[in-house]
Design a protein around this motif. Structure first.
Motif, PDB file in Angstrom:
ATOM      1  N   GLY A 201       0.815  -1.214   0.000  1.00  0.00           N
ATOM      2  CA  GLY A 201       0.000   0.000   0.000  1.00  0.00           C
ATOM      3  C   GLY A 201       0.840   1.252   0.000  1.00  0.00           C
ATOM      4  O   GLY A 201       0.490   2.254  -0.640  1.00  0.00           O
ATOM      5  N   GLY A 202       1.974   1.236   0.714  1.00  0.00           N
ATOM      6  CA  GLY A 202       2.860   2.389   0.730  1.00  0.00           C
ATOM      7  C   GLY A 202       3.400   2.724  -0.648  1.00  0.00           C
ATOM      8  O   GLY A 202       3.354   3.891  -1.085  1.00  0.00           O
ATOM      9  N   PHE A 203       3.879   1.724  -1.374  1.00  0.00           N
ATOM     10  CA  PHE A 203       4.410   1.976  -2.715  1.00  0.00           C
ATOM     11  C   PHE A 203       3.297   2.343  -3.691  1.00  0.00           C
ATOM     12  O   PHE A 203       3.482   3.189  -4.578  1.00  0.00           O
ATOM     13  N   LEU A 204       2.126   1.727  -3.525  1.00  0.00           N
ATOM     14  CA  LEU A 204       0.998   2.078  -4.388  1.00  0.00           C
ATOM     15  C   LEU A 204       0.572   3.524  -4.161  1.00  0.00           C
ATOM     16  O   LEU A 204       0.247   4.251  -5.113  1.00  0.00           O
ATOM     17  N   GLY A 205       0.584   3.963  -2.907  1.00  0.00           N
ATOM     18  CA  GLY A 205       0.225   5.346  -2.606  1.00  0.00           C
ATOM     19  C   GLY A 205       1.188   6.333  -3.233  1.00  0.00           C
ATOM     20  O   GLY A 205       0.786   7.395  -3.728  1.00  0.00           O
ATOM     21  N   LEU A 206       2.483   6.013  -3.217  1.00  0.00           N
ATOM     22  CA  LEU A 206       3.470   6.899  -3.831  1.00  0.00           C
ATOM     23  C   LEU A 206       3.286   6.963  -5.337  1.00  0.00           C
ATOM     24  O   LEU A 206       3.246   8.051  -5.925  1.00  0.00           O
ATOM     25  N   PHE A 207       3.160   5.815  -5.989  1.00  0.00           N
ATOM     26  CA  PHE A 207       3.030   5.795  -7.445  1.00  0.00           C
ATOM     27  C   PHE A 207       1.714   6.412  -7.900  1.00  0.00           C
ATOM     28  O   PHE A 207       1.630   6.962  -9.006  1.00  0.00           O
ATOM     29  N   SER A 208       0.679   6.323  -7.067  1.00  0.00           N
ATOM     30  CA  SER A 208      -0.622   6.868  -7.462  1.00  0.00           C
ATOM     31  C   SER A 208      -0.587   8.384  -7.604  1.00  0.00           C
ATOM     32  O   SER A 208      -1.455   8.962  -8.266  1.00  0.00           O
TER      33      SER A 208
END
Length: 277
Positions: A201-208
């Motif tokens: 979720g952390g990496f998805l939040g950054l890329f989003s």
């Protein structure tokens, strides 16, 4: 109905007052019990460690600031911290939730625990204890950014409303994500799954943050960036970013997010209550 009939029926004011006092005493007992269970687990080291890492990264990234950068330094801090929160806060929350919930899961003591307290009340109190660490983390981050700016000689005026909105936004987004980590930690026999969800979720939040706005808004972890109070002005000629303006927290979107967060929490609680122990 006469006074005697009220007393027999058990609905008189004295009975209701005694039931309310018993309920308050029970909640206090449950809070004390959770506090005793955490005395030797040192969960506070988790948010303190993540906070120290974030502030150290912020300090290093701003070590070469010139006078122009110092004039908008706090806005740079808040924007970059929103991005860093999208990576590190979900991981931090997953570790906190796992540390607080694995006592009952690993020891398989939920069935015994339910003889002393209701499952729904246990679920709520556990979440409140986890939320305490999130609030302390957000408060420490906000205060730490102000102190770092003061120490580095920032000339930008400190705006209490800007920092207050940053604290509120980061805490609210973290609380919703925590509700997901909370239920995952309580229904998972192995705490690896909640940790994987936190990291992913952390990496998805950054890329989003680099996705179109319509896509970004369906990614829960991306709301750290959506609710950032520092706006970015991209210079197309040089393709460089300058952190120049303050954007207030969007009230309508934020209220809608809180309502959605409450629904997510209730769904998680419903899933937990249906778990067989």
């Amino acid at each position: 109905m006469s006074g005697k009939e009220k007393k027999k029926s058990g609905t008189g004011p004295a009975v209701q007052r005694r039931e309310a006092q018993n309920m308050t005493a029970l909640k206090q007992h449950l809070f004390l019990a959770e506090r005793r269970k955490l005395r030797t687990r040192y969960v506070w080291l988790v948010p303190v460690g993540f906070l120290a890492l974030l502030l150290l990264w912020t300090l290093v990234s701003a070590r070469n600031f010139d006078d122009m950068d110092r004039a908008t330094g706090y806005q740079y801090f808040l924007y970059s911290m929103s991005m860093m929160n999208s990576i590190f806060m979900p991981v931090m929350l997953s570790v906190v939730a796992s540390r607080l919930c694995d006592m009952e899961i690993r020891g398989n003591t939920l069935k015994l625990l339910y003889t002393l307290e209701k499952p729904g009340r246990f679920y709520d109190i556990k979440y409140l204890f986890e939320l305490k660490y999130l609030i302390v983390f957000s408060a420490g981050e906000t205060l730490g950014l102000i102190l770092l700016g003061k120490g580095m000689g920032f000339t930008e005026r400190i705006r209490p409303d800007m920092f207050a909105e940053h604290f509120i936004a980061m805490t609210a987004v973290g609380a919703v994500i925590l509700s997901i980590q909370h239920v995952l930690s309580l229904i998972s026999d192995n705490q690896i799954l909640p940790l994987i969800v936190g990291i992913a979720g952390g990496f998805l939040g950054l890329f989003s943050m680099f996705f179109p706005a319509a896509v970004n808004r369906v990614v829960l972890w991306g709301y750290f960036g959506i609710f950032s109070v520092a706006g970015v002005d991209w210079q197309r000629t040089t393709d460089e970013a300058t952190y120049l303006y303050y954007q207030p927290l969007p009230a309508v979107s934020f209220i809608g997010f809180l309502i959605a967060g409450a629904v997510i929490y209730l769904i998680g609680k419903w899933i937990f209550l249906r778990k067989e122990v």
